[in-house]
Design a protein around this motif. Structure first.
Motif, PDB file in Angstrom:
ATOM      1  N   UNK A  33       0.848  -1.190   0.000  1.00 38.37           N
ATOM      2  CA  UNK A  33       0.000   0.000   0.000  1.00 38.37           C
ATOM      3  C   UNK A  33       0.884   1.240   0.000  1.00 38.37           C
ATOM      4  N   UNK A  34       0.278   2.361  -0.337  1.00 38.31           N
ATOM      5  CA  UNK A  34       1.010   3.624  -0.352  1.00 38.31           C
ATOM      6  C   UNK A  34       1.559   3.941   1.050  1.00 38.31           C
ATOM      7  N   UNK A  35       0.782   3.681   2.076  1.00 38.54           N
ATOM      8  CA  UNK A  35       1.209   3.943   3.457  1.00 38.54           C
ATOM      9  C   UNK A  35       2.404   3.075   3.829  1.00 38.54           C
ATOM     10  N   UNK A  36       2.406   1.820   3.420  1.00 43.97           N
ATOM     11  CA  UNK A  36       3.512   0.914   3.720  1.00 43.97           C
ATOM     12  C   UNK A  36       4.787   1.380   3.016  1.00 43.97           C
ATOM     13  N   UNK A  37       4.650   1.872   1.797  1.00 40.48           N
ATOM     14  CA  UNK A  37       5.813   2.372   1.059  1.00 40.48           C
ATOM     15  C   UNK A  37       6.382   3.613   1.755  1.00 40.48           C
ATOM     16  N   UNK A  71       6.131   4.444   4.899  1.00 35.39           N
ATOM     17  CA  UNK A  71       6.761   4.046   6.160  1.00 35.39           C
ATOM     18  C   UNK A  71       8.121   3.426   5.903  1.00 35.39           C
ATOM     19  N   UNK A  72       8.222   2.594   4.890  1.00 34.29           N
ATOM     20  CA  UNK A  72       9.489   1.966   4.541  1.00 34.29           C
ATOM     21  C   UNK A  72      10.535   3.024   4.172  1.00 34.29           C
ATOM     22  N   UNK A  73      10.135   4.010   3.383  1.00 36.82           N
ATOM     23  CA  UNK A  73      11.052   5.080   2.991  1.00 36.82           C
ATOM     24  C   UNK A  73      11.455   5.904   4.214  1.00 36.82           C
ATOM     25  N   UNK A  74      10.478   6.280   5.048  1.00 41.26           N
ATOM     26  CA  UNK A  74      10.765   7.087   6.232  1.00 41.26           C
ATOM     27  C   UNK A  74      11.711   6.364   7.179  1.00 41.26           C
ATOM     28  N   UNK A  75      11.469   5.070   7.396  1.00 39.13           N
ATOM     29  CA  UNK A  75      12.353   4.285   8.268  1.00 39.13           C
ATOM     30  C   UNK A  75      13.771   4.217   7.702  1.00 39.13           C
ATOM     31  N   UNK A  76      13.879   4.020   6.399  1.00 39.98           N
ATOM     32  CA  UNK A  76      15.191   3.949   5.759  1.00 39.98           C
ATOM     33  C   UNK A  76      15.928   5.276   5.863  1.00 39.98           C
TER      34      UNK A  76
END
Length: 131
Positions: free
Chosen positions: A15-19, A21-26
Motif C-alpha cells: 500500500x502507499x502507506x507501507x511504502x 513508512x518503509x522510505x521514512x524508516x530507511x
C-alpha cells in the motif's frame, strides 16, 4: 530456449502507506548513521574545545559608568539606581557571582554606612552572596 515460468501466486502488493513508512524508516536509519559518522569524524580530527567563560572585571563594570547611590535620593532615586545598575550589569556581562560585590562599590555616604552595618555581623563574603 527454456520454457517461461508462470507463478500461481501473486506477489503481495504494498500500500502507499507501507511504502511511505518503509522510505521514512530507511531515511531515519541513514540519517542516524550519518550523524554518528560525523560525530566520530569530529572527535578524531579535532579535540573538543570547552567554551571560554568571560567574566566581568570590576574595572570593566566601572568603565560602564554606574551611578553612585547615597541613600538620600528617595524611592525614585533608588529605582533609577536599580535600573542603571542592571543596565551596567548587562553591558559589562557581569555574572551573578559579582553583581552584589560590584554594585556595592557604587554606594556612598549613608548607603555605604548601611551596607557596612549590614555586612559586618554576617561577614563580607556572606553578604556578597545575597541576591
Amino acid at each position: 530456449m527454456p520454457p517461461k515460468r508462470t507463478s500461481t501466486s501473486e506477489a503481495p502488493t504494498m500500500t502507499q502507506a507501507a511504502i511511505k513508512k518503509l522510505v521514512a524508516d530507511s531515511v531515519s536509519i541513514a540519517l542516524e548513521a550519518q550523524a554518528a559518522n560525523m560525530e566520530n569524524t569530529i572527535n578524531t580530527t579535532r579535540p573538543r574545545e570547552s567554551p571560554v567563560v568571560i567574566q566581568c572585571s570590576y574595572k570593566e563594570f566601572m568603565s560602564c559608568q554606574p551611578i553612585k547611590f547615597k541613600g538620600t535620593e528617595g524611592a525614585v532615586g533608588l529605582i533609577r539606581w536599580f535600573e542603571r545598575t542592571e543596565l551596567v550589569f548587562s553591558r559589562s556581562k557581569c555574572t551573578e557571582d559579582y553583581k552584589v560585590k560590584f554594585s556595592t562599590g557604587t554606594l556612598i555616604e549613608e548607603a555605604l554606612s548601611w551596607w557596612n552595618s549590614f555586612a559586618q555581623p554576617i561577614g563580607i563574603e556572606e553578604a556578597y552572596k545575597i541576591t
